[in-house]
Write an enzyme that holds these catalytic residues in place. Structure first.
Site, mmCIF file in Angstrom:
data_model
loop_
_atom_site.group_PDB
_atom_site.id
_atom_site.type_symbol
_atom_site.label_atom_id
_atom_site.label_comp_id
_atom_site.label_asym_id
_atom_site.label_seq_id
_atom_site.Cartn_x
_atom_site.Cartn_y
_atom_site.Cartn_z
ATOM 1 N N CYS A 1 0.827 -1.206 0.000
ATOM 2 C CA CYS A 1 0.000 0.000 0.000
ATOM 3 C C CYS A 1 0.858 1.250 0.000
ATOM 4 O O CYS A 1 2.083 1.177 0.071
ATOM 5 C CB CYS A 1 -0.888 0.007 1.241
ATOM 6 N N CYS B 1 3.042 1.548 3.029
ATOM 7 C CA CYS B 1 4.242 0.700 2.981
ATOM 8 C C CYS B 1 5.354 1.432 2.240
ATOM 9 O O CYS B 1 6.512 1.413 2.655
ATOM 10 C CB CYS B 1 3.971 -0.611 2.259
ATOM 11 N N ASP C 1 2.838 -34.712 -1.150
ATOM 12 C CA ASP C 1 3.926 -35.159 -0.292
ATOM 13 C C ASP C 1 3.493 -34.833 1.132
ATOM 14 O O ASP C 1 2.596 -34.014 1.338
ATOM 15 C CB ASP C 1 5.189 -34.391 -0.692
ATOM 16 N N ASP D 1 7.641 -30.636 -1.836
ATOM 17 C CA ASP D 1 8.632 -29.608 -1.533
ATOM 18 C C ASP D 1 10.055 -30.150 -1.438
ATOM 19 O O ASP D 1 10.997 -29.390 -1.488
ATOM 20 C CB ASP D 1 8.298 -28.911 -0.217
ATOM 21 N N ASP E 1 10.989 -35.304 -3.800
ATOM 22 C CA ASP E 1 9.818 -35.136 -4.657
ATOM 23 C C ASP E 1 10.196 -34.624 -6.033
ATOM 24 O O ASP E 1 9.366 -34.602 -6.938
ATOM 25 C CB ASP E 1 8.849 -34.114 -4.047
#
Lengths: 52, 730
Positions: free
Chosen positions: B45, B48, B448, B628, B632
């Site tokens: 925003c 920020c 996973d 992850d 995998d």
């Protein structure tokens, strides 16, 4: 119809100014952060004096 | 964009990391004055922007700071020698998480020259289209003779240079297609533009009635918009993918005679001594020389239980060191390491996936020849019927203009931009152009366990069964350790309102546990064998107070936020959900029951995961793999489409098509839904543009199509498909 001799160059010239302005803004990186620029206008950080 | 690192689905994701790391090191030496780039995913925003910019500019070493909200980055001009590592704590003090980005790797995407070039051509084409249209309106409303010729000549003077400049991308791509012996989408586009301009020029020369300059320029303009949107979507995805690659610059602490030095992992050689600090990843395969600790193999094997490591234990690259510092002698580095053996597995899995042809490509295969044949037939037909070359060519040009694939050139990129923009705002990053199309076809989801459905962070399960005083002693011991089980226990006990008991002489024995004295009695908290207990099946830590029998504190992996809802939502949509884990049977079964997953397997090796995915594919299923870990990676690469969380190892993220930036799994179900809607929109758009074609093409073939009808059909179909695509944003 003689007026066309003026109107067509005039309209092309005006359009050309728009095109030149677009090139200028493109070169100034004004399209790099559209979202940030849209929000920056809401900030009042530099309302009183320009950014140094 | 030339010269950028292509983070595509390369045959070997891990190989791509090592040269990148070398580039990073070289760039860092070459250039000290470059701005420091930080990624700030939390900025959203106006407040920020000013908090971050003002906060950073207050620092003496910072000259200026500029937030780019579109890319969620800060670029900081700082004094020489200031690095991202110095600035990250300052940004954290302002309340934002920042990640280091390497300016060397990102420089090419920082100045997006291709995008700017396309935008410039778009501007020129737009300007020309407006002016030519104005002149054309005069002709359509009945300008005659000399006036009409004058207007046509002015139109030609604007249109021809515009086409020569703005339509270059299409000509180049069509030419490249011809050289490769293929008829791509740009071939009919280029032919339509050139033929329209050519016949119009000829007509104007002969004072003809119809000129299609407006159509030629409008076509260029609309298709350039499509090309630009397509480029922008890809560029955003690519730069974000590069950020991910830059997030983890692999480095190691090498021990030399002179002391310690930080070196890129790529420079490690067999026989080097490396120090691995608690909380760091093991940089290369090796054998422990000195020190004891516990290591987390979760990312490699999916095991949730930390394993003991002492002198002589073999460690593999990618494992996480938990409690004590270790000195490692490197036994395999670079090409020979286990990371690279995993990469070979990935290459095999990718070869099995095959190439996916996108909807647009599939249609173009029939469309491009069809359009040319139709135009050629109308030309031949009119030659036979009337024998007038000029009229026949005019009609062929009109057919080509009407059938020009605006729907494919504009509608598909518009839908993809809208869909990926919507998903990007929800923290989903689409790395591959065809990922959404593939995702829409998915009917099986394979998850996973560790790190994907669970956070890979334990949670105590039986605190309530122990007396408060006992928990207080355990808390006092656990508070001094950084072991994940100890931290989880301390957190849970504190939130129950229990304060630590008075324990003195705390001492952590890396790899075993923590001991101390509570009053007269010695207390120990740690591994089962160390406190004199039998280890059970569950993940557990044991507490012994004096001579009392040891007490067991059991732990279960904490569910990732949104995991239960995601599984439910996917099952509700009629997808088959499977769970494949390398972990032991008991925790996997418990998790499957808790989430309501019927099909699960425990103790699966990496190669078996890839095999299972390949078998499902062979059964005709389209598999979405969500994972992850390094174990995998092969399955991620082999699946029809794959998703990994941002916390995944970089090799896994590289192998997957979609990355979830947030900590929650919730977007998975939504991404599937959005992808299905996107494909539906693409189909609708192609249908809509075919309706326009159905009306206008017969007119063009029988020679009734005027430039006015061509302009109307083209503009209205382009606008309709764009508006239809934009409906996805909501």
């Amino acid at each position: 119809m003689e007026v066309l001799a003026f109107l067509i160059p005039v309209s092309l010239f005006l359009g050309g100014i728009g095109l030149a302005a677009f090139f200028w803004s493109l070169r100034g990186k004004q399209y790099d952060d559209p979202e940030g620029d849209a929000r920056r206008i809401l900030s009042d950080d530099w309302d009183d004096h320009p950014k140094p | 964009m030339d010269g950028t690192v292509t983070p595509s689905v390369s045959a070997c994701p891990a190989c791509a990391v090592a040269p990148a790391a070398a580039d990073v090191a070289a760039a860092a030496r070459a250039d000290d004055s470059a701005p420091v780039l930080l990624s700030v995913p939390g900025a959203h925003c106006a407040l920020c922007i000013s908090t971050l910019e003002k906060g950073l500019e207050k620092l003496p070493q910072v000259r200026s700071a500029r937030v780019n909200l579109t890319l969620k980055r800060i670029s900081v001009e700082a004094a020489p020698g200031v690095t991202a590592a110095d600035l990250i704590p300052e940004v954290a003090r302002l309340g934002y998480t920042a990640h280091e980005l390497d300016s060397g790797m990102l420089r090419a995407s920082g100045t997006d020259t291709t995008g700017r070039d396309l935008m410039m051509r778009m501007g020129v084409a737009g300007f020309a289209m407006m002016n030519v249209m104005l002149l054309s309106i005069a002709v359509w409303s009945g300008a005659q003779d000399a006036t009409r010729d004058l207007f046509h000549w002015i139109s030609a003077a604007i249109a021809l240079p515009t086409i020569a400049f703005a339509a270059q991308p299409f000509f180049r791509s069509a030419l490249a297609g011809f050289r490769a012996g293929q008829l791509n989408m740009d071939a009919p586009i280029s032919l339509a533009i050139l033929l329209a301009a050519g016949t119009s020029l000829y007509e104007t020369w002969n004072s003809g009635e119809h000129a299609y300059f407006d159509a030629a320029v409008a076509l260029t303009f609309f298709l350039l918009i499509g090309r630009f949107l397509d480029h922008r979507t890809r560029a955003v995805a690519r730069s974000a993918a590069q950020e991910l690659a830059a997030l983890e610059v692999p480095r190691a602490l090498r021990l030399t005679g002179a002391g310690e030095a930080v070196v890129p992992v790529a420079e490690l050689a067999v026989g080097d001594l490396v120090r691995v600090l608690p909380g760091a990843r093991v940089p290369a395969d090796g054998v422990v020389e000195d020190g004891t600790s516990e290591i987390d193999r979760g990312l490699l094997t999916g095991e949730s239980l930390p394993a003991f490591a002492g002198p002589g234990t073999a460690l593999a690259a990618g494992e996480m060191n938990l409690t004590g510092p270790l000195v490692l002698r490197v036994t395999a580095a670079g090409r020979d390491s286990s990371l690279h053996r995993m990469a070979d597995l990935v290459a095999v899995a990718e070869a099995g996936r095959g190439r996916y042809t996108s909807i647009a490509d599939r249609i173009v295969k029939y469309y491009a020849p069809g359009v040319h044949i139709l135009a050629g037939l109308s030309w031949a037909g009119w030659m036979l019927y009337a024998g007038d070359m000029r009229q026949a060519t005019n009609i062929a040009a009109a057919v080509l203009i009407i059938t020009c694939p605006c729907a494919l050139g504009l509608a598909v990129p518009a839908v993809m931009t809208a869909a990926s923009g919507r998903l990007f705002r929800r923290g989903v990053l689409i790395k591959d152009g065809t990922a959404l199309e593939r995702l829409a076809e998915v009917d099986t989801v394979v998850f996973d366990k560790t790190g994907t459905l669970t956070e890979g962070r334990p949670e105590p399960t039986n605190l309530g069964e122990h007396p408060r005083e006992t928990v207080a002693v355990a808390l006092a011991l656990a508070a001094g350790s950084s072991h994940p089980l100890a931290r989880a226990l301390a957190e849970a006990a504190t939130s129950m309102g229990i304060g630590p008991a008075a324990v003195t002489g705390l001492r952590e024995v890396p790899g075993y546990g923590v001991e101390g004295r509570c009053g007269e009695r010695s207390v120990r908290f740690g591994r089962a064998a160390w406190v004199g207990a039998e280890a059970g099946a569950d993940t557990a830590a044991w507490l012994r107070i004096g001579q009392e029998p040891p007490r067991e504190f059991t732990f279960a992996d904490r569910l990732r936020d949104g995991a239960a809802e995601t599984v439910q939502a996917l099952v509700a949509r009629g997808l088959r959900v499977e769970l494949l884990s390398g972990d032991a049977e008991a925790p996997v079964a418990a998790l499957a029951q808790r989430l309501g997953i019927e099909h699960w397997r425990a103790g699966v090796l990496p190669a078996e995961k890839a095999d299972r995915v390949a078998r499902l594919t062979a059964e005709g299923r389209k598999v979405l793999m969500v994972g992850d870990g390094l174990n995998d990676t092969a399955a991620l690469a082999g699946a029809h489409v794959s998703i990994s969380p941002a916390t995944a190892l970089d090799a896994a993220r590289t192998a997957s098509d979609i990355v979830l930036m947030g900590g929650t799994l919730t977007p998975v179900a939504e991404t599937v839904e959005t992808s299905r809607r996107a494909i539906r929109r693409i189909r609708e758009n192609i249908g809509i543009s075919n309706v326009y074609n159905l009306i206008a093409v017969p007119l063009a073939v029988v020679g009734l199509c005027t430039p006015l009808i061509a302009a109307l059909a083209m503009s209205s179909s382009s606008i309709t498909v764009t508006l239809n695509a934009l409906r996805l944003r909501r």
